[in-house]
Design a protein around this motif. Structure first.
Motif, PDB file in Angstrom:
ATOM      1  N   MET A   1       0.864  -1.170   0.000  1.00 48.43           N
ATOM      2  CA  MET A   1       0.000   0.000   0.000  1.00 48.43           C
ATOM      3  C   MET A   1       0.907   1.229   0.000  1.00 48.43           C
ATOM      4  SD  MET A   1      -2.738  -1.214   2.903  1.00 48.43           S
ATOM      5  CE  MET A   1      -3.385  -2.893   2.928  1.00 48.43           C
ATOM      6  N   VAL A   2       0.695   2.122  -0.935  1.00 50.05           N
ATOM      7  CA  VAL A   2       1.552   3.303  -1.080  1.00 50.05           C
ATOM      8  C   VAL A   2       0.699   4.556  -0.952  1.00 50.05           C
ATOM      9  CG1 VAL A   2       3.134   4.553  -2.601  1.00 50.05           C
ATOM     10  CG2 VAL A   2       3.088   2.044  -2.642  1.00 50.05           C
ATOM     11  N   GLN A   3       1.176   5.515  -0.152  1.00 57.51           N
ATOM     12  CA  GLN A   3       0.506   6.813  -0.082  1.00 57.51           C
ATOM     13  C   GLN A   3       1.497   7.892  -0.494  1.00 57.51           C
ATOM     14  OE1 GLN A   3      -1.860   7.568   3.423  1.00 57.51           O
ATOM     15  NE2 GLN A   3      -3.109   9.013   2.255  1.00 57.51           N
ATOM     16  N   GLN A   4       1.082   8.694  -1.456  1.00 56.99           N
ATOM     17  CA  GLN A   4       1.930   9.754  -1.999  1.00 56.99           C
ATOM     18  C   GLN A   4       1.867  11.000  -1.113  1.00 56.99           C
ATOM     19  OE1 GLN A   4       3.929   9.342  -4.455  1.00 56.99           O
ATOM     20  NE2 GLN A   4       3.190   7.448  -5.372  1.00 56.99           N
ATOM     21  N   PRO A   5       2.815  11.925  -1.275  1.00 55.58           N
ATOM     22  CA  PRO A   5       2.759  13.185  -0.522  1.00 55.58           C
ATOM     23  C   PRO A   5       1.439  13.928  -0.733  1.00 55.58           C
ATOM     24  CG  PRO A   5       4.879  12.955  -1.601  1.00 55.58           C
ATOM     25  CD  PRO A   5       4.024  11.832  -2.105  1.00 55.58           C
ATOM     26  N   SER A   6       0.820  13.750  -1.895  1.00 56.79           N
ATOM     27  CA  SER A   6      -0.458  14.393  -2.190  1.00 56.79           C
ATOM     28  C   SER A   6      -1.616  13.788  -1.409  1.00 56.79           C
ATOM     29  CB  SER A   6      -0.763  14.279  -3.684  1.00 56.79           C
ATOM     30  OG  SER A   6      -0.942  12.905  -4.043  1.00 56.79           O
ATOM     31  N   GLY A   7      -1.379  12.602  -0.820  1.00 63.33           N
ATOM     32  CA  GLY A   7      -2.441  11.882  -0.125  1.00 63.33           C
ATOM     33  C   GLY A   7      -3.021  10.744  -0.937  1.00 63.33           C
ATOM     34  N   GLN A   8      -2.696  10.660  -2.233  1.00 66.78           N
ATOM     35  CA  GLN A   8      -3.231   9.597  -3.067  1.00 66.78           C
ATOM     36  C   GLN A   8      -2.806   8.234  -2.529  1.00 66.78           C
ATOM     37  OE1 GLN A   8      -1.601   8.993  -6.986  1.00 66.78           O
ATOM     38  NE2 GLN A   8      -3.566   8.334  -7.814  1.00 66.78           N
ATOM     39  N   ARG A   9      -3.781   7.300  -2.465  1.00 59.94           N
ATOM     40  CA  ARG A   9      -3.538   5.973  -1.912  1.00 59.94           C
ATOM     41  C   ARG A   9      -3.623   4.932  -3.032  1.00 59.94           C
ATOM     42  NH1 ARG A   9      -8.446   6.624   2.094  1.00 59.94           N
ATOM     43  NH2 ARG A   9      -9.209   7.301   0.063  1.00 59.94           N
ATOM     44  N   LEU A  10      -2.585   4.101  -3.116  1.00 53.74           N
ATOM     45  CA  LEU A  10      -2.465   3.140  -4.205  1.00 53.74           C
ATOM     46  C   LEU A  10      -2.191   1.756  -3.638  1.00 53.74           C
ATOM     47  CD1 LEU A  10      -1.929   2.334  -7.237  1.00 53.74           C
ATOM     48  CD2 LEU A  10       0.432   3.055  -6.849  1.00 53.74           C
ATOM     49  N   LEU A  11      -2.907   0.758  -4.160  1.00 54.77           N
ATOM     50  CA  LEU A  11      -2.643  -0.634  -3.818  1.00 54.77           C
ATOM     51  C   LEU A  11      -1.910  -1.303  -4.969  1.00 54.77           C
ATOM     52  CD1 LEU A  11      -2.996  -3.283  -2.191  1.00 54.77           C
ATOM     53  CD2 LEU A  11      -5.215  -3.555  -3.352  1.00 54.77           C
ATOM     54  N   LEU A  12      -0.804  -1.979  -4.648  1.00 52.43           N
ATOM     55  CA  LEU A  12      -0.080  -2.805  -5.605  1.00 52.43           C
ATOM     56  C   LEU A  12      -0.265  -4.246  -5.162  1.00 52.43           C
ATOM     57  CD1 LEU A  12       3.219  -0.699  -5.736  1.00 52.43           C
ATOM     58  CD2 LEU A  12       1.314  -0.631  -7.367  1.00 52.43           C
ATOM     59  N   ALA A  13      -1.021  -5.011  -5.941  1.00 54.98           N
ATOM     60  CA  ALA A  13      -1.374  -6.382  -5.569  1.00 54.98           C
ATOM     61  C   ALA A  13      -0.937  -7.347  -6.662  1.00 54.98           C
ATOM     62  CB  ALA A  13      -2.876  -6.502  -5.339  1.00 54.98           C
ATOM     63  N   PRO A  14      -0.604  -8.598  -6.287  1.00 50.38           N
ATOM     64  CA  PRO A  14      -0.045  -9.533  -7.267  1.00 50.38           C
ATOM     65  C   PRO A  14      -1.062 -10.231  -8.159  1.00 50.38           C
ATOM     66  CG  PRO A  14      -0.122 -10.571  -5.120  1.00 50.38           C
ATOM     67  CD  PRO A  14      -0.582  -9.144  -4.924  1.00 50.38           C
ATOM     68  N   ARG A  15      -2.340 -10.280  -7.727  1.00 50.06           N
ATOM     69  CA  ARG A  15      -3.359 -11.009  -8.494  1.00 50.06           C
ATOM     70  C   ARG A  15      -4.706 -10.316  -8.333  1.00 50.06           C
ATOM     71  NH1 ARG A  15      -1.816 -15.530  -5.246  1.00 50.06           N
ATOM     72  NH2 ARG A  15      -4.005 -15.717  -4.626  1.00 50.06           N
ATOM     73  N   PRO A  16      -5.613 -10.512  -9.288  1.00 46.88           N
ATOM     74  CA  PRO A  16      -6.929  -9.873  -9.173  1.00 46.88           C
ATOM     75  C   PRO A  16      -7.705 -10.292  -7.934  1.00 46.88           C
ATOM     76  CG  PRO A  16      -6.536 -10.584 -11.439  1.00 46.88           C
ATOM     77  CD  PRO A  16      -5.414 -11.141 -10.620  1.00 46.88           C
ATOM     78  N   ASP A  17      -7.637 -11.572  -7.524  1.00 47.26           N
ATOM     79  CA  ASP A  17      -8.408 -11.989  -6.347  1.00 47.26           C
ATOM     80  C   ASP A  17      -7.886 -11.332  -5.078  1.00 47.26           C
ATOM     81  OD1 ASP A  17      -6.057 -13.508  -6.523  1.00 47.26           O
ATOM     82  OD2 ASP A  17      -6.958 -15.295  -5.625  1.00 47.26           O
ATOM     83  N   VAL A  18      -6.570 -11.200  -4.974  1.00 46.47           N
ATOM     84  CA  VAL A  18      -5.973 -10.515  -3.829  1.00 46.47           C
ATOM     85  C   VAL A  18      -6.354  -9.033  -3.848  1.00 46.47           C
ATOM     86  CG1 VAL A  18      -3.802  -9.812  -2.756  1.00 46.47           C
ATOM     87  CG2 VAL A  18      -4.061 -12.152  -3.630  1.00 46.47           C
ATOM     88  N   ALA A  19      -6.270  -8.423  -5.016  1.00 47.58           N
ATOM     89  CA  ALA A  19      -6.622  -7.004  -5.153  1.00 47.58           C
ATOM     90  C   ALA A  19      -8.077  -6.766  -4.753  1.00 47.58           C
ATOM     91  CB  ALA A  19      -6.377  -6.543  -6.586  1.00 47.58           C
ATOM     92  N   GLU A  20      -8.954  -7.672  -5.153  1.00 52.56           N
ATOM     93  CA  GLU A  20     -10.378  -7.516  -4.844  1.00 52.56           C
ATOM     94  C   GLU A  20     -10.625  -7.582  -3.337  1.00 52.56           C
ATOM     95  OE1 GLU A  20     -14.707  -9.526  -5.991  1.00 52.56           O
ATOM     96  OE2 GLU A  20     -12.849 -10.488  -6.636  1.00 52.56           O
ATOM     97  N   PHE A  21      -9.992  -8.553  -2.680  1.00 50.72           N
ATOM     98  CA  PHE A  21     -10.205  -8.690  -1.237  1.00 50.72           C
ATOM     99  C   PHE A  21      -9.655  -7.488  -0.476  1.00 50.72           C
ATOM    100  CE2 PHE A  21      -9.035  -9.871   3.046  1.00 50.72           C
ATOM    101  CZ  PHE A  21     -10.181 -10.509   3.494  1.00 50.72           C
ATOM    102  N   ILE A  22      -8.423  -7.105  -0.781  1.00 51.04           N
ATOM    103  CA  ILE A  22      -7.788  -6.012  -0.031  1.00 51.04           C
ATOM    104  C   ILE A  22      -8.506  -4.687  -0.280  1.00 51.04           C
ATOM    105  CG2 ILE A  22      -5.665  -4.674   0.276  1.00 51.04           C
ATOM    106  CD1 ILE A  22      -4.108  -7.202  -0.397  1.00 51.04           C
TER     107      ILE A  22
END
Length: 201
Positions: A39-60
């Motif tokens: 999980m990455v948050q930029q100085p601007s506040g933007q929050r980004l998830l980097l996930a390895p698979r679609p099922d993992v991305a969906e759950f998180i």
């Protein structure tokens, strides 16, 4: 009580001088098998998830809040006091240091108790005092409740972090706190041994 998901592994919280903050999950055992996510948050506040698979991305992304979700190749390893992460635009090479005073105290609690949801509900206010911004229990997205059972904690002493090929700056406190969910990580960069339990009401 509905479904229950349990994740065993490590969480690293990393801040940089540029303001890029990352929370790395290295999960040795989970309902999705072994995997890592960031999980990455930029100085601007933007929050980004980097996930390895679609099922993992969906759950998180159903449990936490993000402005953007990307499915990318996420590789992370913990060995010999070093954390290495390669996740799309993000690369981290960090070194772990001594156990924190809180980590020493956590190790004194029997593991079965330390990861039990009832215990974590009870000690959550104390956790917020011991590590500002951190909580051991709270509500998550999709009508879920979440419990963080931390059983060890080590400082991160150094890190080289790059975002989209550019140096993100020296290791720095995680300020402001990340806002993916009800809890942040401790302000000082660290690596926690943790069991996360997510329960659907």
């Amino acid at each position: 009580m509905g479904s229950r998901w349990t994740f065993d592994g490590h969480i690293a919280g990393i801040g940089t001088a540029s303001g890029v903050r990352a929370v790395v999950g290295v999960w040795q055992d989970s309902p999705f098998g072994a995997f890592s996510d960031v999980m990455v948050q930029q100085p601007s506040g933007q929050r980004l998830l980097l996930a390895p698979r679609p099922d993992v991305a969906e759950f998180i992304s159903a449990t936490y809040s993000f402005d953007e979700v990307r499915v990318v190749d996420v590789r992370a390893s913990l060995a010999d006091g070093a954390l290495a992460v390669d996740a799309g635009p993000l690369a981290i090479r960090a070194v772990t240091g001594t156990r924190t005073l809180l980590g020493t105290a956590l190790r004194a609690v029997p593991r079965r108790l330390a990861v039990h949801p009832r215990w974590l509900s009870a000690v959550s206010p104390l956790a917020a005092l011991a590590a500002p911004g951190a909580r051991t229990y709270g509500t998550a997205g999709s009508g879920r409740a979440e419990f963080y059972g931390v059983t060890d904690l080590h400082h991160l002493t150094s890190a080289v972090v790059s975002w989209e090929g550019k140096d993100a700056g020296a290791l720095a406190p995680i300020r402001p706190a990340v806002t993916f969910g009800f809890s942040s990580v401790p302000p000082r960069p660290s690596l926690a041994r943790v069991r996360t339990t997510v329960v659907e009401a």
